[in-house]
Design a protein around this motif. Structure first.
Motif, PDB file in Angstrom:
ATOM      1  N   VAL A 147      41.010  34.395  30.566  1.00  0.00           N
ATOM      2  CA  VAL A 147      42.179  33.538  30.672  1.00  0.00           C
ATOM      3  C   VAL A 147      42.314  33.075  32.117  1.00  0.00           C
ATOM      4  N   GLU A 148      42.815  31.888  32.274  1.00  0.00           N
ATOM      5  CA  GLU A 148      43.048  31.367  33.630  1.00  0.00           C
ATOM      6  C   GLU A 148      44.306  31.984  34.217  1.00  0.00           C
ATOM      7  N   VAL A 149      44.247  32.301  35.500  1.00  0.00           N
ATOM      8  CA  VAL A 149      45.435  32.816  36.193  1.00  0.00           C
ATOM      9  C   VAL A 149      45.655  31.970  37.449  1.00  0.00           C
ATOM     10  N   GLY A 150      46.432  32.470  38.395  1.00  0.00           N
ATOM     11  CA  GLY A 150      46.659  31.724  39.632  1.00  0.00           C
ATOM     12  C   GLY A 150      45.425  31.734  40.525  1.00  0.00           C
ATOM     13  N   ASP A 151      45.598  31.229  41.741  1.00  0.00           N
ATOM     14  CA  ASP A 151      44.452  31.084  42.637  1.00  0.00           C
ATOM     15  C   ASP A 151      44.098  32.419  43.301  1.00  0.00           C
ATOM     16  N   ALA A 152      42.831  32.734  43.215  1.00  0.00           N
ATOM     17  CA  ALA A 152      42.246  33.899  43.891  1.00  0.00           C
ATOM     18  C   ALA A 152      42.905  35.227  43.490  1.00  0.00           C
ATOM     19  N   PRO A 153      42.769  35.613  42.222  1.00  0.00           N
ATOM     20  CA  PRO A 153      43.301  36.928  41.819  1.00  0.00           C
ATOM     21  C   PRO A 153      42.493  38.049  42.463  1.00  0.00           C
ATOM     22  N   VAL A 154      43.186  38.982  43.102  1.00  0.00           N
ATOM     23  CA  VAL A 154      42.483  40.044  43.836  1.00  0.00           C
ATOM     24  C   VAL A 154      42.905  41.447  43.411  1.00  0.00           C
ATOM     25  N   ALA A 155      43.914  41.542  42.563  1.00  0.00           N
ATOM     26  CA  ALA A 155      44.346  42.863  42.111  1.00  0.00           C
ATOM     27  C   ALA A 155      44.849  42.747  40.682  1.00  0.00           C
TER      28      ALA A 155
END
Lengths: 655, 500
Positions: A147-155
């Motif tokens: 699924v698409e999420v916001g920009d640059a998921p890191v956690a």
């Protein structure tokens, strides 16, 4: 020909060459003055405006990839470890007993963070560069959903709530939090976070998600910065609290403490408002831990010691009994062990004032830090086995995962993922960049002010040019290749000079970085692409961005009035780097600035490097023209209406 | 962690990587040259000094009938005292004298490569003590200093340059001599440069791993018998003079601070002047003002020196009877945590073993690019909040607040010269430019001009140094809170000495 003939001919040739050189120089000066509209300029190298090609820059070229571990997850039975290798676009599974890698799966888009569902049959992967979350089935280690999420998921963290299974994802670039339904993956809500949300933890009862944000949101110029601990209900995705971590930032970890109703967030206690007259005594920054209780009260305590520092706190893990917290110091290659019973005892005895002042007492940490465990280079993420017997440490720049026996606090083995990459100068340079041992008492590393080579969003007062004078905004190192000279007043012709002896004198307060290390460091810095370059590069523009582009390259205002060449955006911010690398005056000299001539910054990734101007007084791009514009000196903007200004900014965000 | 030592792993991998990527003969030659150099260094000394050797100070067991000692070192190292090299199996007949040709010598310090030793020595009774250098292969020592009044207490900073204390105080008058001993750095071929400028003596320097020079001095007032000796630090250019430990604690005599494993500082301490009552105590670097404890609880006196060894053990010279005048001062190797005194490692009835240090290469301390600006006459003092004191930390007390500060400079012989007064900003901050290399004192004054707190002239700034403090008598090991001091919004006032 006679001797005098030769001499005459020689003289004629010399004269001709001299005339040519003189003529060419005079022409080039004329050319520069015509095309920049500036009569104050003398000779300027052709390279300032011409022959710059993005594809020739080091950061645009392929570079060696490494098996650097980022996120870790441990299977529920404690037999397997899952490791995200973002640089290789892989997730691997390891056998904890043997320390061997058993399976690998390709996951595109820099898989950076991992979370397992409660049953352990689904592994969720946050892909930093692809802006998506992927579900892997652990039995087959195959991608089954995304699924698409916001920009640059890191956690990412999994939570079982009464409303259903949820994933909480920190999107570090879009500054928001994606709350997802776990199966099938579906985004429910995306509330705003602070700036650069970077870590997520779920309380033991699943009712709260704690999101640590890495940077402070820019506020009033010279005010005390504060990053945010965002607390939300993972079931509904509703934000419950936004707790400020005063004068603290660079939080890269978060943990909930079972049985105590605490959340713990490692932090850097920054002191950017104080002139950097010294480094000793944590004058520039020190490291600590924020303890937030359920009522939202926050106590900050030091992790450092009076004469030894544990720089760049990163991941944190707490054992299932809630007795000990383990905190990675990425710059010092140390895991600090905090005895939570002792800490609770100290907190119980301390009055309000003592708790408030605790973070300033560098001799306090012995009250609760019971061990310091050395690791290999750059420990970042931590994970705890379900039985609490083993701590796993991703040694990012050593391409390995260290396993520590929590009973003896001794290493019990290492999962080797790669060769450490020391044949690669960029990798070696990253080691230099992240190593705190180059500073006095290991107080900080380059990364402490430039996380990921980017900005910390703060301004500093270096004392070399006067105490209180010439405040400087911290500039991004991403996309820095090809943009020399460096420093806001452009006095450093190369990165070697910028980071060399001068830097040792004014900031590190030790010996200069050795020449070979400096060379590697430069290679690393030049390898850093502008923020989100791949995601933005060559993408079609929206109509608003197109209009903004026209404004950026406009030579006349909307009513046809010519814009003087020196005030046209693209004259100074000339593509492809969007800088002509010259000093310019744009009417921003402050009362304590020694000059009004400042280096023209490149604009690649400009959307992500707030605040702006040489001293960081503009907290947004809008403020450049709505608050800090003087007589149209920083480009002619007085003719623009709100929509035109928005369009211009939308275009700048695409760079 | 030895097997998994990351740096070792890195080195091995680096070598493998280099080999894998070729590099030809030049690289091989470089590797061979490096290996050869490493062998030389790891051998301890190219001059063939056996591994495990020790440099030691020996004093004759029976004192010769001489005049009363003139100065501190005459007293500490009577005629005939010598610096020797002792190698395993530590036989009394196999000592090699390193201070040959000198009337007396002592206080040896081994350089980082383990090839040379510096010590204090004097040639004749009428000569002054100076620092000598000797190669461990036994060549005659070379004098390295020529300080009027003598030099003592050698230590070595990262650059390999010598730090020492000078002049040598008169016997029993370390803290009351007219010209207090100061620390100097001697760069070879240059004039010695003074590093400390306090009104109290600065003695017994040692160099910490982080590059700072740790030394013994006295609190304001200059007499540790009255106000307590303390440990202080400076950077190796004399900047950032800072109290390190012990300051303000019970009166005690402090000697020979040394950084030891476990991030601790060991030192000899006595409640009375004189080595015979000295025991070994330590403070933790993590908490130097609140962690004083005994290193060897079984030995309550009679310790002359303690030096760490790379193995984690200590070389200790002591008299097991706790009496300095006894001829029984011997050398012991003591394990950390040991609860009883082990048998001596070396003893010789003819000599008292009073100082010993291991001979082996060791890591250099961290260096530092100096922030001193030669030629400048002033430095800057910035105080973030003169009302922040450890007596009422956090400004939580309703006590009277200071409104001004008065700065004074030492004019010698206990007299002070006024530098002037400066109003405090509303946040308690002030910034001033003051003469460099002069002992500066600060008094905080209330609105009536009454002195609230007084720091007698004891701190200094080096030329061009920007010196900052959190408060006045602020809590020890306190880091500042993050707020821009109002004082930096205006240019600093320059103060000069006006009325002596």
């Amino acid at each position: 020909m006679t001797k005098s003939g030769y001499i005459t001919a020689g003289l004629v040739v010399l004269l001709a060459i001299g005339s040519l050189v003189y003529g060419a120089r005079a022409w080039s000066i004329h050319h520069v003055r015509v095309w920049t509209g500036r009569q104050d300029l003398g000779y300027v190298s052709c390279n300032n405006c011409h022959f710059q090609r993005i594809e020739k820059l080091p950061w645009a070229k392929p570079r060696p990839r490494h098996a650097a571990p980022s996120g870790l997850a441990i299977s529920r039975d404690g037999t397997r470890i899952y490791i995200a290798l973002d640089d290789l676009d892989e997730v691997v599974e390891g056998d904890i007993a043997t320390g061997m890698i058993t399976r690998r799966v390709a996951v595109a888009g820099a898989p950076f963070a991992l979370a397992l569902c409660e049953e352990g049959d689904r592994l969720f992967v946050a892909c930093r560069n692809a802006d998506r979350v992927v579900t892997l089935e652990t039995c087959g280690l195959k991608e089954v959903d995304s699924v698409e999420v916001g920009d640059a998921p890191v956690a990412i963290a999994f939570s079982r709530t009464p409303a259903g299974d949820r994933l909480v994802v920190a999107n570090s670039i879009s500054d928001d939090i994606s709350v997802l339904e776990a199966a099938p993956l579906r985004e429910i809500v995306r509330p705003q976070a602070g700036r650069e949300p970077f870590a997520v933890a779920i309380s033991q009862d699943g009712s709260r998600a704690y999101v640590a944000n890495r940077l402070a949101v820019p506020e009033t110029f010279l005010c005390v910065p504060a990053s945010e601990l965002t607390v939300l209900d993972p079931g509904r995705g509703r934000v419950l609290n936004r707790a400020p971590l005063i004068s603290a930032h660079l939080s890269e970890g978060a943990a909930a403490v079972p049985g105590r109703d605490w959340s713990l967030v490692p932090l850097v206690k920054v002191r950017n408002l104080i002139p950097i007259t010294q480094v000793a005594n944590g004058w520039v920054m020190s490291c600590g831990l924020a303890i937030a209780d359920r009522q939202g009260n926050i106590t900050q305590i030091p992790i450092d010691e009076a004469h030894d520092y544990f720089a760049d706190p990163s991941g944190i893990a707490v054992d299932p009994a809630g007795k000990r917290a383990y905190l990675a110091s990425a710059g010092s290659d140390i895991i600090s062990v905090v005895d939570l019973d002792k800490l609770e005892g100290w907190l119980a005895k301390a009055d309000d004032t003592t708790r408030e002042e605790a973070i300033y007492d560098l001799s306090l940490s012995l009250e609760y830090v019971v061990a310091r465990i050395p690791t290999a280079r750059n420990p970042r993420q931590l994970a705890m086995s379900p039985d609490g017997g083993t701590l796993f440490v991703s040694e990012r720049l050593n391409d390995s995962v260290l396993m520590i026996d929590t009973a003896t606090l001794e290493p019990r083995g290492r999962i080797v993922l790669g060769d450490g990459g020391l044949h690669d100068p960029i990798r070696r340079g990253e080691s230099v960049f992240t190593k705190a041992s180059h500073t006095f008492q290991r107080q900080f590393s380059c990364r402490s002010c430039h996380p990921d080579g980017h900005v910390d969003g703060l301004s500093y007062d270096f004392d070399g040019d006067g105490i209180g004078d010439n405040l400087l905004d911290n500039r991004s190192l991403q996309g820095v290749a090809g943009t020399k000279p460096f420093k806001w007043i452009g006095t450093n012709p190369s990165l070697e000079v910028q980071c060399g002896p001068r830097f040792a004198r004014v900031l590190m307060r030790t010996e200069p970085i050795p020449p070979n290390d400096l060379k590697d460091l430069t290679a690393y810095l030049e390898s850093l692409p502008p923020t989100r370059w791949e995601q933005k590069h060559n993408k079609p523009l929206t109509p608003s961005q197109e209009r903004g582009k026209e404004i950026f390259f406009a030579t006349e205002t909307a009513d046809g009035t010519p814009i003087p060449r020196e005030r046209q955006c693209h004259t100074c911010h000339r593509p492809p780097l969007f800088t002509n690398r010259l000093l310019s005056s744009v009417g921003t000299q402050g009362p304590r600035d020694a000059t009004d001539m400042f280096d023209t910054p490149h604009l690649l990734g400009i959307a992500h490097s707030a605040p702006y101007l040489h001293d960081g007084r503009a907290k947004t791009l809008e403020e450049l023209w709505t608050v800090y514009q003087t007589n149209d000196l920083h480009g002619v903007s007085s003719y623009m209406d709100k929509h035109q200004l928005n369009d211009l900014i939308e275009y700048l965000k695409t760079l | 962690m030895t097997g998994n030592d990351p740096d070792n792993l890195a080195r091995v991998r680096n070598r493998k990587a280099e080999a894998a990527h070729g590099g030809g003969h030049r690289k091989s030659l470089r590797v061979m040259a490096g290996a050869f150099a490493a062998v030389l260094v790891s051998a301890g000394c190219s001059s063939g000094i056996p591994e495990g050797s020790i440099v030691m100070t020996q004093c004759p067991a029976e004192r010769a009938a001489t005049n009363e000692p003139r100065d501190l070192l005459d007293q500490r190292y009577p005629p005939g005292s010598r610096v020797v090299l002792l190698s395993p199996p530590f036989s009394a007949v196999a000592v090699r004298v390193l201070s040959e040709g000198l009337l007396a010598a002592g206080n040896p310090v081994v350089c980082f490569t383990g090839e040379r030793v510096f010590f204090a020595g004097k040639k004749s009774a009428s000569d002054s003590w100076q620092i000598y250098e000797s190669k461990l292969n036994g060549r005659r020592p070379i004098v390295r200093t020529s300080m009027p009044g003598g030099a003592m207490d050698p230590a070595i900073i990262s650059s390999g340059d010598l730090v020492f204390s000078s002049p040598v105080p008169e016997a029993g008058k370390t803290w009351s001599t007219k010209t207090p001993a100061a620390l100097y750095v001697q760069v070879q071929g240059e004039k010695p440069r003074q590093l400390t400028f306090g009104t109290a003596a600065a003695v017994e320097p040692t160099v910490l791993a982080d590059g700072r020079v740790l030394f013994v001095s006295a609190r304001p007032g200059g007499n540790p018998m009255e106000s307590g000796a303390g440990l202080f630090t400076i950077n190796n250019d004399g900047t950032e003079f800072t109290a390190f430990a012990l300051a303000g604690q019970d009166s005690l005599h402090v000697r020979r601070p040394r950084e030891i494993p476990g991030s601790r500082i060991a030192f000899l301490a006595a409640m009375e002047h004189g080595c015979d009552k000295s025991s070994v105590e330590t403070v933790l670097m993590a908490r130097p003002f609140k962690s004083r404890t005994s290193l060897f609880p079984f030995q309550t006196g009679g310790v002359f020196s303690v030096e760490p060894e790379s193995s984690g053990t200590f070389l200790v010279c002591l008299d097991a009877n706790g009496c300095a005048e006894s001829p029984d001062a011997s050398l012991y190797r003591i394990e950390p945590g040991c609860s009883v005194l082990p048998p001596p490692l070396f003893e010789d009835r003819n000599w008292r073993q009073i100082e010993a240090a291991q001979v082996e290469p060791r890591a250099k301390p961290v260096g530092r690019v100096s922030t001193v600006v030669p030629g400048k006459k002033t430095g800057t003092l910035l105080c973030l909040d003169a009302n922040l004191t450890r007596h009422r930390a956090g400004n939580s007390s309703p006590q009277v607040k200071a409104e001004r500060v008065r700065l004074v400079a030492s004019a010698g012989e206990g007299t002070h010269a006024s530098l002037g007064e400066v109003p405090l900003e509303p946040d308690g901050s002030f910034i001033v430019k003051v003469p460099a290399d002069v002992p500066i004192g600060i008094e905080t004054l209330d609105s009536q001009g009454e002195v609230l707190y007084r720091l007698p002239p004891m701190l200094w700034v080096r030329p061009g140094e920007n010196r900052s403090c959190v408060g006045c008598h602020e809590p020890y090991n306190r880091s500042p809170s993050n707020k821009r001091p109002m004082a930096v919004n205006t240019a600093p006032v320059t103060l000069t000495i006006t009325d002596p």
